[in-house]
Design a protein around this motif. Sequence first.
Motif, mmCIF file in Angstrom:
data_model
loop_
_atom_site.group_PDB
_atom_site.id
_atom_site.type_symbol
_atom_site.label_atom_id
_atom_site.label_comp_id
_atom_site.label_asym_id
_atom_site.label_seq_id
_atom_site.Cartn_x
_atom_site.Cartn_y
_atom_site.Cartn_z
ATOM 1 N N PHE A 322 -49.383 50.646 14.563
ATOM 2 C CA PHE A 322 -50.081 51.930 14.720
ATOM 3 C C PHE A 322 -50.020 52.739 13.420
ATOM 4 N N TYR A 323 -50.367 52.028 12.320
ATOM 5 C CA TYR A 323 -50.388 52.654 11.002
ATOM 6 C C TYR A 323 -51.686 52.336 10.281
ATOM 7 N N ALA A 324 -52.146 53.328 9.515
ATOM 8 C CA ALA A 324 -53.210 53.107 8.545
ATOM 9 C C ALA A 324 -52.606 53.329 7.162
ATOM 10 N N PHE A 325 -53.108 52.582 6.177
ATOM 11 C CA PHE A 325 -52.512 52.609 4.829
ATOM 12 C C PHE A 325 -53.621 52.767 3.797
ATOM 13 N N PRO A 326 -54.264 53.936 3.784
ATOM 14 C CA PRO A 326 -55.407 54.137 2.889
ATOM 15 C C PRO A 326 -55.000 54.315 1.433
ATOM 16 N N ASN A 327 -55.938 53.980 0.538
ATOM 17 C CA ASN A 327 -55.735 54.059 -0.896
ATOM 18 C C ASN A 327 -56.198 55.429 -1.398
ATOM 19 N N PHE A 328 -55.269 56.183 -2.017
ATOM 20 C CA PHE A 328 -55.566 57.518 -2.532
ATOM 21 C C PHE A 328 -55.514 57.564 -4.055
ATOM 22 N N ALA A 329 -55.523 56.411 -4.714
ATOM 23 C CA ALA A 329 -55.330 56.372 -6.162
ATOM 24 C C ALA A 329 -56.401 57.150 -6.924
ATOM 25 N N ALA A 330 -57.568 57.348 -6.320
ATOM 26 C CA ALA A 330 -58.635 58.103 -6.988
ATOM 27 C C ALA A 330 -58.226 59.546 -7.260
ATOM 28 N N TYR A 331 -57.207 60.024 -6.562
ATOM 29 C CA TYR A 331 -56.772 61.411 -6.731
ATOM 30 C C TYR A 331 -55.568 61.541 -7.657
ATOM 31 N N TYR A 332 -55.032 60.422 -8.137
ATOM 32 C CA TYR A 332 -53.907 60.490 -9.057
ATOM 33 C C TYR A 332 -54.433 60.932 -10.423
ATOM 34 N N GLY A 333 -53.710 61.852 -11.032
ATOM 35 C CA GLY A 333 -54.149 62.445 -12.291
ATOM 36 C C GLY A 333 -54.837 63.780 -12.102
ATOM 37 N N LYS A 334 -55.245 64.081 -10.883
ATOM 38 C CA LYS A 334 -55.849 65.385 -10.602
ATOM 39 C C LYS A 334 -54.760 66.446 -10.501
ATOM 40 N N LYS A 335 -55.185 67.726 -10.570
ATOM 41 C CA LYS A 335 -54.231 68.822 -10.626
ATOM 42 C C LYS A 335 -54.464 69.835 -9.516
ATOM 43 N N ALA A 336 -53.359 70.481 -9.138
ATOM 44 C CA ALA A 336 -53.398 71.692 -8.319
ATOM 45 C C ALA A 336 -52.676 72.753 -9.139
ATOM 46 N N GLY A 337 -53.435 73.560 -9.850
ATOM 47 C CA GLY A 337 -52.832 74.460 -10.815
ATOM 48 C C GLY A 337 -52.248 73.652 -11.960
ATOM 49 N N ASP A 338 -50.948 73.828 -12.211
ATOM 50 C CA ASP A 338 -50.288 73.077 -13.276
ATOM 51 C C ASP A 338 -49.660 71.781 -12.777
ATOM 52 N N LYS A 339 -49.681 71.564 -11.464
ATOM 53 C CA LYS A 339 -49.028 70.392 -10.880
ATOM 54 C C LYS A 339 -49.976 69.200 -10.909
ATOM 55 N N VAL A 340 -49.528 68.103 -11.497
ATOM 56 C CA VAL A 340 -50.336 66.896 -11.604
ATOM 57 C C VAL A 340 -49.949 65.924 -10.489
ATOM 58 N N MET A 341 -50.950 65.345 -9.836
ATOM 59 C CA MET A 341 -50.710 64.333 -8.802
ATOM 60 C C MET A 341 -50.517 62.980 -9.493
ATOM 61 N N THR A 342 -49.283 62.718 -9.901
ATOM 62 C CA THR A 342 -49.013 61.510 -10.676
ATOM 63 C C THR A 342 -48.908 60.250 -9.821
ATOM 64 N N GLY A 343 -48.756 60.411 -8.506
ATOM 65 C CA GLY A 343 -48.641 59.258 -7.611
ATOM 66 C C GLY A 343 -48.549 59.701 -6.172
ATOM 67 N N SER A 344 -48.200 58.773 -5.306
ATOM 68 C CA SER A 344 -48.211 59.058 -3.872
ATOM 69 C C SER A 344 -47.171 60.093 -3.471
ATOM 70 N N SER A 345 -46.013 60.088 -4.114
ATOM 71 C CA SER A 345 -44.968 61.063 -3.760
ATOM 72 C C SER A 345 -45.421 62.481 -4.061
ATOM 73 N N GLU A 346 -45.980 62.684 -5.253
ATOM 74 C CA GLU A 346 -46.430 64.020 -5.620
ATOM 75 C C GLU A 346 -47.573 64.479 -4.730
ATOM 76 N N LEU A 347 -48.479 63.557 -4.401
ATOM 77 C CA LEU A 347 -49.602 63.931 -3.549
ATOM 78 C C LEU A 347 -49.120 64.290 -2.141
ATOM 79 N N CYS A 348 -48.180 63.525 -1.609
ATOM 80 C CA CYS A 348 -47.650 63.827 -0.275
ATOM 81 C C CYS A 348 -46.907 65.160 -0.259
ATOM 82 N N GLU A 349 -46.153 65.439 -1.324
ATOM 83 C CA GLU A 349 -45.468 66.733 -1.423
ATOM 84 C C GLU A 349 -46.476 67.872 -1.427
ATOM 85 N N HIS A 350 -47.558 67.691 -2.167
ATOM 86 C CA HIS A 350 -48.599 68.718 -2.241
ATOM 87 C C HIS A 350 -49.274 68.926 -0.885
ATOM 88 N N LEU A 351 -49.582 67.843 -0.195
ATOM 89 C CA LEU A 351 -50.248 67.953 1.105
ATOM 90 C C LEU A 351 -49.344 68.598 2.144
#
Length: 397
Positions: A322-351
Motif C-alpha cells: 500500500f505504497y506509491a513511490f513517485p519520482n520527484f527529482a524534477a524539483y531538486y535544485g529548486k528553491k523556497a526562498g533561500d532554501k534549496v531542495m537538494t534531495g528527497s530529505s530537504e523536499l520532505c522537510e519543506h512539505l
Amino acid sequence: MELSRRVTSIAPSPTLALDAKANQMRAEGIDVINFTVGQPDFNTPERICQAAIKAINDGFTRYTPAAGTPELKQAVCGKFKRDNGLDYTPDQVMINVGGKHSGYLVMQALLNEGDEVVVPAPYWVSYPPMVILAGGTPVIVPTQEKNKFKLQLAELEKAVSNKTKAIFLNSPSNPTGAAYSAEELLPVAQFCAERGILIVSDEIYEPMMYDGAKFTATASLSPLIYQNTVTLNGVSKAYAMTGWRIGYMGGPVDLIKACSKIQSQSTSNPTSIAQKAAVEALNGPQDDVKAMVEVFARRRDLIYDLLNQIPGVSCFKPEGAFYAFPNFAAYYGKKAGDKVMTGSSELCEHLLATAHVALVPGSAFGHDECIRFSFATSDELIKAGVERVATALAKLS
C-alpha cells in the motif's frame, strides 16, 4: 559511557521517527496529513479481538514455548500449505515478536563478522541495520525504475562475492509497491540457491496484490530454492494487527533452531494473548482481508492518478502493498526562498513545514529520487494531501 560500535553505526527507524514527528505536530494543533504510516488504517477484525478477550478470560496469560505455541505453529503450517503450496512442519516454523524481529533473528543466527548480505535498493529501511547489528556488511545493489525497481540477474551477479551469505527479497515491496511474478523471481532465486546463498524472502504484504496478479512465494519455485529460503511473514498487515507484534517464519530446521535459541535468550515468547488472536486470524474466515484489499486497490488507483497529474512527477502503478513511490527529482535544485531542495530529505522537510504533509524521503530507502506515500489512509485525505503537495511544489522557483 562508551557505547558499542554496532549501535552507534545505525540510526533510529526513519519511518517511525517521521510518524512520531507528524503525531507531535498534530498534538500541537497542526492539521498534518500523514502519509508515512506503514500500517492499515482499519481496525483489527472483531473475530480476532474476541479471540484475544477469550484468551484473557480463560487465563491464557502465562509463558508459552519461546518459539511460539504448538497451536499457532500448526496454524502457520496450514497457512503456508493453503495459500502457498508449501509443506512446512512445526519444527521448521517459529513465531516472532513481529515481522521485523524475524529478519533480525535470521541475521543474528547466520552472520559472522565481515559476511555480506545483498540488499536491493530501494529497500525497507531496517534491512541494512539488521545486517550491521549482526556484524555483517550490507551490499546495496541499486535497481532501475525502468524495471519497476525489480532486481535483475545481471545486477545480482556483479554484487555477489565469496563472502555473500544471504540476500533480502521483498515482494510486494515496501517502499516501491513492486511485486515479482514467478518468471521475474525465478532466475534470481535459482542463482542464489545454486550457490548456497540464503534467500530471506519478506512476504509480509502477500495479500495486497492488484489487477488480478497472483502472488508468488519464493520458496514455492523449486525444491532447491525451498531448501535455500527462509520465508518471513506475519499478521500485522493482512489483518491490521501491527500493534499485536506477531511475525512468523518458515525455513531450514537448523536455522529455525538457531533463531529459536536467540529468541529464548532475548525476548522469550511472543505475547500469549496475541498468539491466540493470530490463530484466529490465520484459521478463521478471510473475508475481512479481501474486503480491505479491495479498498486499497481503489486507493491505489486514486493516488496513482493524482500523483501523475503533478507536473514533473512520475509514478509507476503499484502492483502490491500500500505504497506509491513517485519520482520527484524534477524539483531538486529548486528553491523556497533561500532554501534549496537538494534531495528527497530537504523536499520532505519543506512539505511538512509548509504544506503540513508528512512523507518519507526516498533517501531512507536508498533511492533519493523518489518519495514514499502510504495510501493506507482515506480517499479524502489522499485527495487533500496530494493537492497540498502539488500547491507547495508550484511555489518553488
